[in-house]
Design a protein around this motif. Structure first.
Motif, PDB file in Angstrom:
ATOM      1  N   VAL A 137       0.854  -1.189   0.000  1.00 45.61           N
ATOM      2  CA  VAL A 137       0.000   0.000   0.000  1.00 45.61           C
ATOM      3  C   VAL A 137       0.886   1.233   0.000  1.00 45.61           C
ATOM      4  O   VAL A 137       1.825   1.340   0.805  1.00 45.61           O
ATOM      5  N   VAL A 138       0.610   2.168  -0.910  1.00 47.51           N
ATOM      6  CA  VAL A 138       1.338   3.434  -0.994  1.00 47.51           C
ATOM      7  C   VAL A 138       0.330   4.577  -1.009  1.00 47.51           C
ATOM      8  O   VAL A 138      -0.872   4.362  -1.170  1.00 47.51           O
ATOM      9  N   ALA A 156      -6.998   2.641  -5.679  1.00 40.51           N
ATOM     10  CA  ALA A 156      -6.915   1.252  -5.239  1.00 40.51           C
ATOM     11  C   ALA A 156      -7.523   0.282  -6.238  1.00 40.51           C
ATOM     12  O   ALA A 156      -7.085  -0.871  -6.337  1.00 40.51           O
ATOM     13  N   GLU A 157      -8.509   0.732  -6.983  1.00 42.62           N
ATOM     14  CA  GLU A 157      -9.187  -0.146  -7.937  1.00 42.62           C
ATOM     15  C   GLU A 157      -8.584  -0.087  -9.326  1.00 42.62           C
ATOM     16  O   GLU A 157      -8.797  -0.982 -10.142  1.00 42.62           O
ATOM     17  N   HIS A 158      -7.842   0.971  -9.623  1.00 43.37           N
ATOM     18  CA  HIS A 158      -7.336   1.166 -10.985  1.00 43.37           C
ATOM     19  C   HIS A 158      -5.885   1.638 -10.955  1.00 43.37           C
ATOM     20  O   HIS A 158      -5.546   2.693 -11.484  1.00 43.37           O
ATOM     21  N   SER A 186      -8.512   1.660   5.650  1.00 43.70           N
ATOM     22  CA  SER A 186      -9.233   0.549   6.277  1.00 43.70           C
ATOM     23  C   SER A 186      -9.897  -0.344   5.242  1.00 43.70           C
ATOM     24  O   SER A 186      -9.895  -1.580   5.368  1.00 43.70           O
ATOM     25  N   GLU A 187     -10.444   0.257   4.205  1.00 41.28           N
ATOM     26  CA  GLU A 187     -11.138  -0.517   3.175  1.00 41.28           C
ATOM     27  C   GLU A 187     -10.193  -1.456   2.436  1.00 41.28           C
ATOM     28  O   GLU A 187     -10.544  -2.614   2.171  1.00 41.28           O
ATOM     29  N   VAL A 188      -8.989  -0.981   2.095  1.00 37.25           N
ATOM     30  CA  VAL A 188      -8.075  -1.869   1.361  1.00 37.25           C
ATOM     31  C   VAL A 188      -7.589  -3.004   2.258  1.00 37.25           C
ATOM     32  O   VAL A 188      -7.346  -4.123   1.780  1.00 37.25           O
ATOM     33  N   PHE A 189      -7.483  -2.764   3.538  1.00 37.18           N
ATOM     34  CA  PHE A 189      -7.099  -3.855   4.435  1.00 37.18           C
ATOM     35  C   PHE A 189      -8.245  -4.844   4.622  1.00 37.18           C
ATOM     36  O   PHE A 189      -8.017  -6.058   4.755  1.00 37.18           O
TER      37      PHE A 189
END
Length: 424
Positions: A137-138, A156-158, A186-189
């Protein structure tokens, strides 16, 4: 101001150096970059003999200014006279490592490398090797050197590579999120937590206009990474030994990452990078562990000597009191100028970092997208050249930080504020 020699040198350079430069950002000033002949305390003198108050400071490494104290220069000269390098260990690299581990909260062990880019490349590889996971994650718009894993854009999606020459497959393992957005992190985790090796973040986003963290943001990242068995990696290539003094930005924000990358100041103005962290993690590097890392020039004795003497001098003198006080004076003076003129611009920075971002609504940027919405071309093409004509050398574009050194004086600050007042 006569700059004919710089123009002529740039014309020559275009025939033999790609774009006339050896690092892309140096080509940013229009219509051509200024070629520097020498440094002098808090100033630089260009190839035509023009002298400027220098707030670039080598893009950060020159904490002590262009005229290093005698203890630094004599140590460098002695090391050089004894042979520039050996491809074998030396005592001075141990001494510098001991200094860093004494002062930086997260660092129990170190590996010296040759650039900030190399440090972050090694950190990503180590995080993946230690966790057995692939994703990193960056922060959107952040910069962690010229490496494939972090030269990404999008969300995160593209996610997609931000440079030609990088396969899309690299970007598939990188997840960009907006800085200061706790919900997005939080959502990506929640979606990818079992495959996230690390979060890689600058404690202060200092490669795109200077964006400071909101209260509790880094604590939130620390909590997420611990909960999901990921590593928190602080990229302190810029902030290291500048923000937060000897404890670095992690000390200032009281958040201890698992790994920290360094560059710039830790080498005292010579090419350097370093990766440090918990022993448990660091010992996954070869020759102890199975994550390969090596380099012919790593731990170069001249660089190590310069870094050790620079940091020792900073520890023993009032360097941080001086540079931070001048930084406060600059930021306070700039806020007064912006307010008096009724401009919607934002004065940003902390400690010895400062900048005026040409925001359009007067709100300090919360992430790099906010900086990108500022009047970037006005800063680059109209404002900066006028400042240079008045003898003030600012960073090459709206996004790069500006730095105070121990060699700067109150007179330099006053001259700079007068120029800002005049030009703005």
């Amino acid at each position: 101001m006569n700059r004919d020699t710089s123009r002529e040198l740039y014309d020559r350079a275009l025939d033999v150096l790609v774009g006339g430069v050896n690092s892309s950002v140096r080509a940013a000033p229009q219509p051509y970059p200024t070629f520097v002949r020498k440094g002098d305390a808090g100033h630089v003198v260009d190839a035509d003999g023009n002298k400027y108050v220098d707030w670039v400071m080598g893009l950060g490494p020159l904490l002590l200014g262009h005229d290093a104290p005698e203890r630094v220069t004599s140590s460098v000269q002695r090391r050089t006279s004894e042979g520039p390098m050996y491809g074998m260990p030396t005592e001075v690299e141990v001494e510098l490592a001991e200094f860093v581990t004494r002062h930086v909260p997260s660092v129990e062990m170190l590996r010296f490398v040759n650039s900030g880019t190399e440090a972050t490349v090694s950190a990503v590889r180590l995080a993946r090797g230690y966790t057995g996971r692939s994703k990193v994650v960056v922060m959107e718009g952040g910069y962690h050197g010229a490496q494939e894993s972090t030269l990404v854009e999008g969300d995160a999606e593209h996610a997609r590579p931000s440079s030609a020459g990088i396969p899309q497959s690299f970007a598939e393992h990188t997840i960009p999120v907006p800085f200061n957005d706790r919900a997005a992190a939080s959502e990506v985790f929640e979606e990818h937590g079992d495959d996230i090796a690390a979060v890689l973040v600058e404690p202060v986003m200092a490669n795109k206009g200077i964006v400071e963290p909101q209260d509790g943001y880094h604590d939130h990242l620390r909590g997420l990474t611990r909960e999901h068995g990921s590593l928190l990696v602080f990229d302190e290539v810029i902030t290291g030994f500048r923000v937060g003094g000897l404890a670095c930005a992690q000390g200032k924000f009281d958040v201890t990452p698992d790994l920290t990358t360094f560059g710039k100041i830790v080498g005292g103005g010579f090419p350097v990078g370093a990766l440090g962290g918990r022993t448990e993690v660091m010992e996954h590097l070869t020759p102890v562990g199975d994550v390969f890392q090596a380099g012919t020039f790593s731990g170069h004795p001249v660089t190590m000597a310069a870094g050790l003497q620079t940091l020792t001098y900073a520890a023993e003198k009032d360097v941080y009191d001086h540079v931070n006080a001048l930084g406060d004076d600059l930021r306070d003076g700039l806020r007064d100028i912006v307010d008096d003129k009724g401009l919607p611009y934002s004065v940003v920075g902390t400690d010895s970092l400062f900048k005026v971002v040409f925001t359009r609504d007067g709100e300090p940027p919360e992430n790099t997208a906010d900086v990108g919405k500022a009047a970037v071309d006005r800063w680059n093409r109209v404002f900066r050249p006028q400042m240079q004509e008045r003898g003030i050398m600012l960073a090459q574009n709206q996004f790069e930080s500006q730095f105070v050194s121990d060699a700067h004086t109150q007179a330099d600050v006053d001259a700079t504020l007068d120029a800002y007042d005049d030009v703005l």
